[in-house]
Design a protein around this motif. Sequence first.
Motif: not given
Lengths: 376, 366
Positions: B343-356
Amino acid sequence: MMVKKRGNNGDLMKERLHPFQLSILIYTIQNGLVLYSLPRYTAEYFGTNGWISIVFIFVLVNINILMIAFIYKLGKGRSIFEIIDKTVPKWIMVPFYLFIICVWIGTASMIMRLYIFIFKMMFFPALPVSLFIFFFILLSFQMLRGGLYKMTKAIVVLCAIVQPMLFLLFYLVPEFEFARFTTFFFKGGTDFFKGALHVYTAFLGIEVSILFFPMVEKKWTKALFIGNLLTTVGYILVTAICYGFFSFNQILNDLIPVMTLFEYTEVSFLSRAENLCFSVFAFKILSIIVIYFWGAQQFLGNMMKKMKPNVWIFIILACAFLFAMLPDSIVDVEKWLSWLSYCAIGIAWALPLFVLCILFIQILKKLIDRETDHAK
Amino acid sequence: MLNKIPVLIVICCLLLTGCGGSKIIEDLAILEAVAFDHTDSNDNPIKTTVLYPTVSKEGMAGTQFLSANGKSSHETFINLQNLTNLKLVGGQSTILFGEELSNQGLFNIVETLSRDPEFGTRVKLAIVEGKGEELLKKKIPSIPDNAEYLYTFMDKLGTQTRILNTDKYRFLRDYYDDGIDPVLPVFTYERDNIELKGLGTFKGDQYVSLLPLSETHILNLLCGNVHNGRLMINMDDKKTSKTNQLFLSDITSKNDTKVNMRKNKTVEFILDLEGSVLEYTGTLDISKEKYQRQLEKQIENYIKTNSKKLLVKLQKDETDPIGIGTLIRNRLAYEKWKKMNWNQTYSKLNFKVNVKVDLINTGKSK
């Protein structure tokens, strides 16, 4: 001429089993009922990616088969009874023979009973057990009366009915995902030794082939390896699909994961195929138990050659019926079956080792005799 | 001759087995749908409503409801048996859970269902906003049988949108998996019809958040490859300060996910999308290539921002229907994964989304 006397009826010895029939026979008589729980056993005892353990056990089984093949080669096709009787007095062997007979009949009965229990639980909860057992016994009787040659022919046909079920697995491919295999190997498992024993029980049945010597064509031993390979490929296929189809903890929490696997298949003309699969599987169970009964019959026949083979069949089947009536819950059967299977594994290794030792003694004796002859 | 007699006996006995344990269809109530709800009573917290088809003597088909309370799901079934002259048997049915019960956790009920061989693995599960009982009992003139309607409805959803394809097997699989959380569709009966409201995501076995349909479709793109998908996009036009609609059809999307577990723990989604425009209410002349490229950029931006919003929402609710846990688990050593506070790791994750985005065509008209 000695060879021809053994067996059920004298005339059976004229026809010998072809290696192809034999490989199918070997494939069919290996304890396939374990397959239904094999994914759980491997997951429980070996942990993540436990299906790989089947490969290791496959190697072990091959060593076991190798011993049987050696005996055939060194003994020049003589049956093991001839080999043993030449060196060891019969009365010493009687308790061991009786032990083997009991274990084999017991194992067969328990496999039959476990199958009936699962069958009842899944499909016909209200039907009496004795009726099921009676059918198995009756069909076994029919097959046993035919002797090994006719039995094998029947088993090849039965196998042809069971095997197409494997194709149903293709319908599960869309749900399959490699990510569920995880990248961990043998993690979270508890007991490798116990696990190995459990997985080994899935290959049992093959040890009865040590009695086939007088009834087979030359160069038959390759059939043993082919049959065993087929079994292993089947096991690995089903188990690996389970690991990609279910999540790891789901396998641990399912008593019979392969049943659930087949339950999920849905074709436009067939849904919940586990019903059909498991019912057809009765033929494989029949083959397994019949071969154990046949093995027991051979031992009994050897102990008292004067008795008619049919008498032995009656005695064996009566014992099997009573044995099968004993346990009254799945836990009971599993406990009995696991102990009997451990004994059967012991027999599978000890018997060929023992016969090999005797063969070595005989060969050594011959060499010494020859040397003393020369000396004279 | 001797051989034939036992064979005959066997055949006769085999035929006789048909007489044992017979089930006569007129005496059975084959459950088409079951709804479990939470009740306020402390003694009997579970209320079960079942719906089964009936045929009258005149040959008219209809449905009947029964409801009973109990301490556990099976106790309610026992109580239901006392309300009817028929034998209740499970079938390939739909199982509904009331919202309140879903919030408390569904594992006990689903586990009981998987213990019972009568309920198949393909039994469809869904959440109902409000009470499941109400949905089953709702009278809608055009729908004679709510249960059958729901079953075919969910069947259709499953073939159209991958993430809405849910059943008992999938629910249990994702529940038991430590790297993913299960999802179930959410239905509502508020208006005149039985209606799909969105997707309910779970934390363990508890229903935690509802994703409306627009977010559900974005989630579908993030969960894996999509074939023949659809997406309705609302884009704000800065010039006219109006919202423009764009309907993207026949979407084929490839999803590649990269995980970086070093300093800044990042999960990167790389979406490669192809589709055709079937509706566009904006001002751009999309028959020209230049504007098509512009539109592609706009769609890319839309998916990017909405994906990020969705991911943050899921993060906040501590639910992981995408299976990010699986991706991370498969990058780590076993001990490290087991030690990790997810839960701790998940809440600190950064997300990047690349769309083409590639627009294959813009429909029949120019």
